[in-house]
Structure formats: C-alpha cells, structure tokens
Design an enzyme around this catalytic site. Structure first.
Site, PDB file in Angstrom:
ATOM      1  N   HIS A  45     -15.065 -11.837  41.045  1.00 38.61           N
ATOM      2  CA  HIS A  45     -14.180 -10.767  41.508  1.00 38.61           C
ATOM      3  C   HIS A  45     -13.218 -11.239  42.602  1.00 38.61           C
ATOM      4  CE1 HIS A  45     -16.250  -7.926  39.006  1.00 38.61           C
ATOM      5  NE2 HIS A  45     -17.406  -8.146  39.590  1.00 38.61           N
ATOM      6  N   GLU A 150     -28.357  -6.842  37.348  1.00 38.23           N
ATOM      7  CA  GLU A 150     -27.534  -5.746  37.856  1.00 38.23           C
ATOM      8  C   GLU A 150     -27.292  -4.671  36.812  1.00 38.23           C
ATOM      9  OE1 GLU A 150     -23.799  -7.419  39.271  1.00 38.23           O
ATOM     10  OE2 GLU A 150     -23.724  -8.871  37.659  1.00 38.23           O
ATOM     11  N   ASP A 176     -23.035  -2.939  40.676  1.00 37.41           N
ATOM     12  CA  ASP A 176     -23.183  -2.751  39.235  1.00 37.41           C
ATOM     13  C   ASP A 176     -24.481  -2.029  38.896  1.00 37.41           C
ATOM     14  OD1 ASP A 176     -20.966  -3.689  37.643  1.00 37.41           O
ATOM     15  OD2 ASP A 176     -21.299  -5.630  38.585  1.00 37.41           O
TER      16      ASP A 176
HETATM   17  C1  3PY Z   1     -22.653  -6.105  42.470  1.00 42.80           C
HETATM   18  O1  3PY Z   1     -23.169  -5.498  43.422  1.00 42.80           O
HETATM   19  O2  3PY Z   1     -22.578  -5.662  41.330  1.00 42.80           O
HETATM   20  C2  3PY Z   1     -22.116  -7.422  42.707  1.00 42.80           C
HETATM   21  O3  3PY Z   1     -21.836  -8.111  41.767  1.00 42.80           O
HETATM   22  C3  3PY Z   1     -21.894  -7.850  44.114  1.00 42.80           C
HETATM   23  O4  3PY Z   1     -20.659  -8.476  44.262  1.00 42.80           O
HETATM   24 MG    MG Z   2     -21.758  -7.100  39.916  1.00 40.22          MG
END
Ligand code: 3PY
Ligand code: MG
Length: 255
Positions: A45, A150, A176
C-alpha cells in the site's frame, strides 16, 4: 547487521520496527537512526517500487539496521528479490490457505524447504560475506517468511497454514480483518470484534513454535499487542511520525 532483527526474533525477543510508505531511502535511513528496531518497507500500500526498495535496504543497512519488505498481494517473485537485496524478512499479504503459504515458501526458501533460486549478491555484500555456502546456510535463520492473516478464510485455515514448513511467523492485518469479519460493513482496526481473533492467532502461532507479529500503528495498539504476546509490532508509520512531531512542536511553541 542486516540480519539483527531476524536473529533477535529467532532468539525469542520482541521487536518494534518502524514503517515506511513514502518511497524515500533517506527518510527510511533517518527513521532507522531512532531507537526503532529496523524498518518495514511497504510495497503493498506504500509508494515503493523495486528500485526504491533496493536503495532503502542499503541506506538502512548503512546505519546498522534491518529491513522487512511487505510485497504486493501474490508477488512472491518480489519477495525473493527482496531477500536478494538484503531484507531480513518478507511479509506476504492476504495468505488465506496452506497452498498460498506453500507458494510463498517455494519462492523464498532454498532447497530442501523451497525452490528459491540462488543469486543474493547484494545481500552478501551488505552482510559482509564472501562465502556463498556460508550465506546459503545462514539464510535459514536470517530470512523470515511472515504470512499475513487478515481474512475469515485465513482464520479458518490457520493451523494448516502454520503447518507449512518454511513459514516462520504470522502478521495480523487488523484493517483487512475488520473488513472481512464485518462482511464489508466497516473498517476499524480497534473494533472489539477483533479481540478474539487476535488472541487466537497469537496463541496458535506461538503454539506452532512460530513468530506472532501484528500491524501496530498507534501507541495504545502497540502496547495492547505487546501484552497479547505478539513479538514484532510496528510503531506508527512515516507520515504519522511527521504529523506527531509537527503537532507537538506547534503546541510547545504556543502558536
Ligand atoms: C491490515 O491491517 O489489513 C494491513 O494490511 C496493515 O497494513
Ligand atoms: Mg491488509
């Protein structure tokens, strides 16, 4: 050493790297000169490309610190290149199945664990090594493969993912995870909805003898994740360091 962070994690220590999104090698160097334990470079990102990652690893190595590179989703070839450039670890986002984890290992671990291709000239240069076989053997301990858990699917498959040889640890993405667990209703890394999942991921990872790590950010989250037993937690990120510093200076000046 460029591998101090991975060695300390393997030795059971808890470490606190910084995080950079802005693709500026000299900014990363300045951040690395703080008390922080190295720097995570974000290609997923953040604004980094291959060239700026290569330069940033060199600048951070120049002040004796380690780097970890988060690669874009599914870009395991980049993960192998990050190790060739001297990274101490890679973070692979959105790993949802044991097959995803095995695909990562194939790219980033040398045989017999994976099928990584030989050619870490820059890493050997930064590590001060000339003996290729010594570097090959050191690599197993020095280069960490961390999988981001995530999503709901990753939670369902956590034990199978952790059982994949060559996976060294997990890295929780709370943003996420909140989107996935809420079925797209909200994004909130501090949601109470994550509490159970965070504790579960830490416990399963620790029980598997691997490194539980998590995206930290704000100081209260860094504290809370430390108390939960996570062992690598980033403190904030580059634009936050600037914002906090500027705000504190303006307030202290009373202007
Ligand atoms: C998330 O929290 O999804 C991440 O990838 C942190 O950057
Ligand atoms: Mg993420």
């Amino acid at each position: 050493s460029i591998y101090s962070l991975s060695r300390r994690l393997r030795a059971g220590e808890t470490v606190y790297p910084g995080w950079v999104n802005l693709a500026d090698p000299l900014l990363a160097r300045a951040i690395a000169q703080s008390r922080l334990d190295g720097v995570v470079i974000d290609m997923q990102h953040g604004q980094f490309d291959t060239a700026t990652v290569m330069q940033t690893i060199g600048e951070v190595a120049g002040v004796g610190k380690s780097t970890i590179v988060r690669v874009p989703v599914g870009d395991f070839a980049m993960a192998a290149r990050a190790f060739d450039m001297g990274a101490a670890g890679v973070i692979a986002p959105m790993i949802n199945t044991a097959d995803d984890a095995r695909a990562l290992v194939d790219f980033v671990k040398y045989p017999p664990v994976g099928r990584r291709s030989w050619g870490p000239m820059r890493a050997m240069d930064l590590a001060g090594r000339s003996d290729a076989t010594a570097h090959l053997h050191g690599g197993a301990d020095e280069t960490l493969a961390l999988v981001m858990l995530e999503t709901r699917d990753a939670l369902a498959n956590i034990d199978e993912i952790l059982a994949v040889p060559g996976i060294d640890g997990t890295f929780v993405g709370p943003f996420d995870l909140s989107v996935s667990l809420s079925n797209g209703a909200f994004v909130d890394p501090n949601s109470a909805m994550l509490a159970e999942a965070l504790a579960h991921i830490q416990a399963r990872t620790h029980a598997a003898g691997k490194i539980p790590a998590a995206f930290g950010g704000a100081s209260v989250r860094v504290r809370a994740l430390t108390d939960l037993g996570f062992r690598m937690i980033n403190v904030g990120w580059d634009t936050v360091y600037l914002d906090v510093g500027i705000t504190a200076m303006i307030e202290a000046a009373g202007i």
